[in-house]
Design a protein around this motif. Structure first.
Motif, PDB file in Angstrom:
ATOM      1  N   GLY A 199       2.975 -14.534   4.310  1.00  0.00           N
ATOM      2  CA  GLY A 199       2.086 -13.509   4.861  1.00  0.00           C
ATOM      3  C   GLY A 199       2.777 -12.550   5.807  1.00  0.00           C
ATOM      4  N   SER A 200       4.109 -12.537   5.806  1.00  0.00           N
ATOM      5  CA  SER A 200       4.807 -11.594   6.680  1.00  0.00           C
ATOM      6  C   SER A 200       4.519 -10.171   6.213  1.00  0.00           C
ATOM      7  N   THR A 201       4.578  -9.253   7.156  1.00  0.00           N
ATOM      8  CA  THR A 201       4.168  -7.873   6.881  1.00  0.00           C
ATOM      9  C   THR A 201       5.259  -6.882   7.261  1.00  0.00           C
ATOM     10  N   LEU A 202       5.112  -5.697   6.737  1.00  0.00           N
ATOM     11  CA  LEU A 202       6.058  -4.619   6.995  1.00  0.00           C
ATOM     12  C   LEU A 202       5.277  -3.322   7.066  1.00  0.00           C
ATOM     13  N   TYR A 203       5.650  -2.448   7.996  1.00  0.00           N
ATOM     14  CA  TYR A 203       4.983  -1.155   8.143  1.00  0.00           C
ATOM     15  C   TYR A 203       6.025  -0.055   8.338  1.00  0.00           C
ATOM     16  N   VAL A 204       5.723   1.114   7.817  1.00  0.00           N
ATOM     17  CA  VAL A 204       6.566   2.255   8.150  1.00  0.00           C
ATOM     18  C   VAL A 204       6.158   2.759   9.534  1.00  0.00           C
ATOM     19  N   ASP A 205       7.065   3.501  10.158  1.00  0.00           N
ATOM     20  CA  ASP A 205       6.829   3.914  11.549  1.00  0.00           C
ATOM     21  C   ASP A 205       5.569   4.760  11.702  1.00  0.00           C
ATOM     22  N   SER A 206       5.245   5.559  10.710  1.00  0.00           N
ATOM     23  CA  SER A 206       4.125   6.485  10.838  1.00  0.00           C
ATOM     24  C   SER A 206       2.774   5.784  10.939  1.00  0.00           C
ATOM     25  N   VAL A 207       2.690   4.517  10.523  1.00  0.00           N
ATOM     26  CA  VAL A 207       1.406   3.804  10.584  1.00  0.00           C
ATOM     27  C   VAL A 207       1.475   2.571  11.487  1.00  0.00           C
ATOM     28  N   LYS A 208       2.657   2.234  11.961  1.00  0.00           N
ATOM     29  CA  LYS A 208       2.822   1.041  12.783  1.00  0.00           C
ATOM     30  C   LYS A 208       1.962   1.134  14.041  1.00  0.00           C
ATOM     31  N   GLY A 209       1.249   0.057  14.322  1.00  0.00           N
ATOM     32  CA  GLY A 209       0.384   0.043  15.498  1.00  0.00           C
ATOM     33  C   GLY A 209      -1.014   0.578  15.240  1.00  0.00           C
ATOM     34  N   ARG A 210      -1.207   1.229  14.104  1.00  0.00           N
ATOM     35  CA  ARG A 210      -2.537   1.769  13.760  1.00  0.00           C
ATOM     36  C   ARG A 210      -3.128   1.081  12.537  1.00  0.00           C
TER      37      ARG A 210
ATOM     38  N   TRP B  44       0.853  -1.184   0.000  1.00  0.00           N
ATOM     39  CA  TRP B  44       0.000   0.000   0.000  1.00  0.00           C
ATOM     40  C   TRP B  44       0.890   1.235   0.000  1.00  0.00           C
ATOM     41  N   PHE B  45       0.506   2.193  -0.821  1.00  0.00           N
ATOM     42  CA  PHE B  45       1.208   3.460  -0.951  1.00  0.00           C
ATOM     43  C   PHE B  45       0.198   4.580  -0.769  1.00  0.00           C
ATOM     44  N   ARG B  46       0.688   5.768  -0.460  1.00  0.00           N
ATOM     45  CA  ARG B  46      -0.211   6.913  -0.389  1.00  0.00           C
ATOM     46  C   ARG B  46       0.493   8.156  -0.876  1.00  0.00           C
ATOM     47  N   GLN B  47      -0.300   9.087  -1.370  1.00  0.00           N
ATOM     48  CA  GLN B  47       0.246  10.358  -1.829  1.00  0.00           C
ATOM     49  C   GLN B  47      -0.661  11.478  -1.368  1.00  0.00           C
ATOM     50  N   ALA B  48      -0.107  12.321  -0.513  1.00  0.00           N
ATOM     51  CA  ALA B  48      -0.837  13.483  -0.032  1.00  0.00           C
ATOM     52  C   ALA B  48      -0.606  14.653  -0.989  1.00  0.00           C
ATOM     53  N   PRO B  49      -1.503  15.623  -0.993  1.00  0.00           N
ATOM     54  CA  PRO B  49      -1.339  16.782  -1.879  1.00  0.00           C
ATOM     55  C   PRO B  49      -0.004  17.469  -1.676  1.00  0.00           C
TER      56      PRO B  49
ATOM     57  N   GLY C  97       5.526   4.596   0.338  1.00  0.00           N
ATOM     58  CA  GLY C  97       5.073   3.252   0.649  1.00  0.00           C
ATOM     59  C   GLY C  97       4.862   3.134   2.132  1.00  0.00           C
ATOM     60  N   ILE C  98       3.752   2.500   2.559  1.00  0.00           N
ATOM     61  CA  ILE C  98       3.457   2.443   3.975  1.00  0.00           C
ATOM     62  C   ILE C  98       3.371   1.027   4.531  1.00  0.00           C
ATOM     63  N   SER C  99       3.093   0.041   3.705  1.00  0.00           N
ATOM     64  CA  SER C  99       2.950  -1.311   4.226  1.00  0.00           C
ATOM     65  C   SER C  99       3.008  -2.306   3.077  1.00  0.00           C
ATOM     66  N   CYS C 100       3.378  -3.546   3.402  1.00  0.00           N
ATOM     67  CA  CYS C 100       3.333  -4.608   2.401  1.00  0.00           C
ATOM     68  C   CYS C 100       3.117  -5.945   3.093  1.00  0.00           C
ATOM     69  N   ILE C 101       2.681  -6.921   2.293  1.00  0.00           N
ATOM     70  CA  ILE C 101       2.468  -8.274   2.790  1.00  0.00           C
ATOM     71  C   ILE C 101       3.028  -9.237   1.764  1.00  0.00           C
ATOM     72  N   SER C 102       3.773 -10.216   2.240  1.00  0.00           N
ATOM     73  CA  SER C 102       4.430 -11.144   1.330  1.00  0.00           C
ATOM     74  C   SER C 102       3.445 -12.177   0.791  1.00  0.00           C
ATOM     75  N   SER C 103       3.845 -12.824  -0.283  1.00  0.00           N
ATOM     76  CA  SER C 103       3.010 -13.882  -0.857  1.00  0.00           C
ATOM     77  C   SER C 103       3.299 -15.230  -0.215  1.00  0.00           C
ATOM     78  N   SER C 104       4.529 -15.416   0.278  1.00  0.00           N
ATOM     79  CA  SER C 104       4.956 -16.735   0.725  1.00  0.00           C
ATOM     80  C   SER C 104       4.415 -17.093   2.103  1.00  0.00           C
TER      81      SER C 104
END
Length: 124
Positions: free
Chosen positions: A56-67, A36-41, A47-54
């Motif tokens: 299901g491991s995940t990754l988050y950037v600090d700004s969204v981690k925990g939320r 998932w990516f986002r673009q503000a005006p 990029g803010i998060s991803c999930i693997s195909s193999s």
């Protein structure tokens, strides 16, 4: 038609929640890591998060981690982004895309597939 389609965006008050969906058509998501990516005006796309195909491991950037929580349902050919405790600074167009995977995912698009985006606005 081969594409990714995002949905679930909208207007929400600060502290609220939304769940975004990224549905694949014309191909099977099972074999792809999705991000998932986002673009503000006026800002660059991030990029803010991803999930693997193999595994299901995940990754988050600090700004969204925990939320935010990313998940996938391969039976529905869909990846989700559950967004809680939303803040005004989360306002952006949100995109899903296929991303690089190498012993886990990286929030770097491989440019195979991109969605058209869905607007998320957090405001009172």
């Amino acid at each position: 038609q081969v594409q990714l389609v995002e949905s679930g965006g909208g207007l929400v008050q600060p502290g609220g929640s939304l769940r975004l969906s990224c549905a694949a058509s014309g191909f099977t998501l099972d074999y792809y890591a999705i991000g998932w990516f986002r673009q503000a005006p006026g800002k660059e796309r991030e990029g803010i998060s991803c999930i693997s195909s193999s595994d299901g491991s995940t990754l988050y950037v600090d700004s969204v981690k925990g939320r935010f929580t990313i998940s996938r349902d391969n039976a529905k050919n869909t990846v989700y982004l559950q967004m809680n405790s939303l803040k005004p600074e989360d306002t952006a167009v949100y995109y899903c895309a296929t991303v690089i995977e190498d012993y886990g995912c990286y929030v770097v698009a491989n440019d195979d597939y991109w969605g058209q985006g869905t607007q998320v606005t957090v405001s009172s």
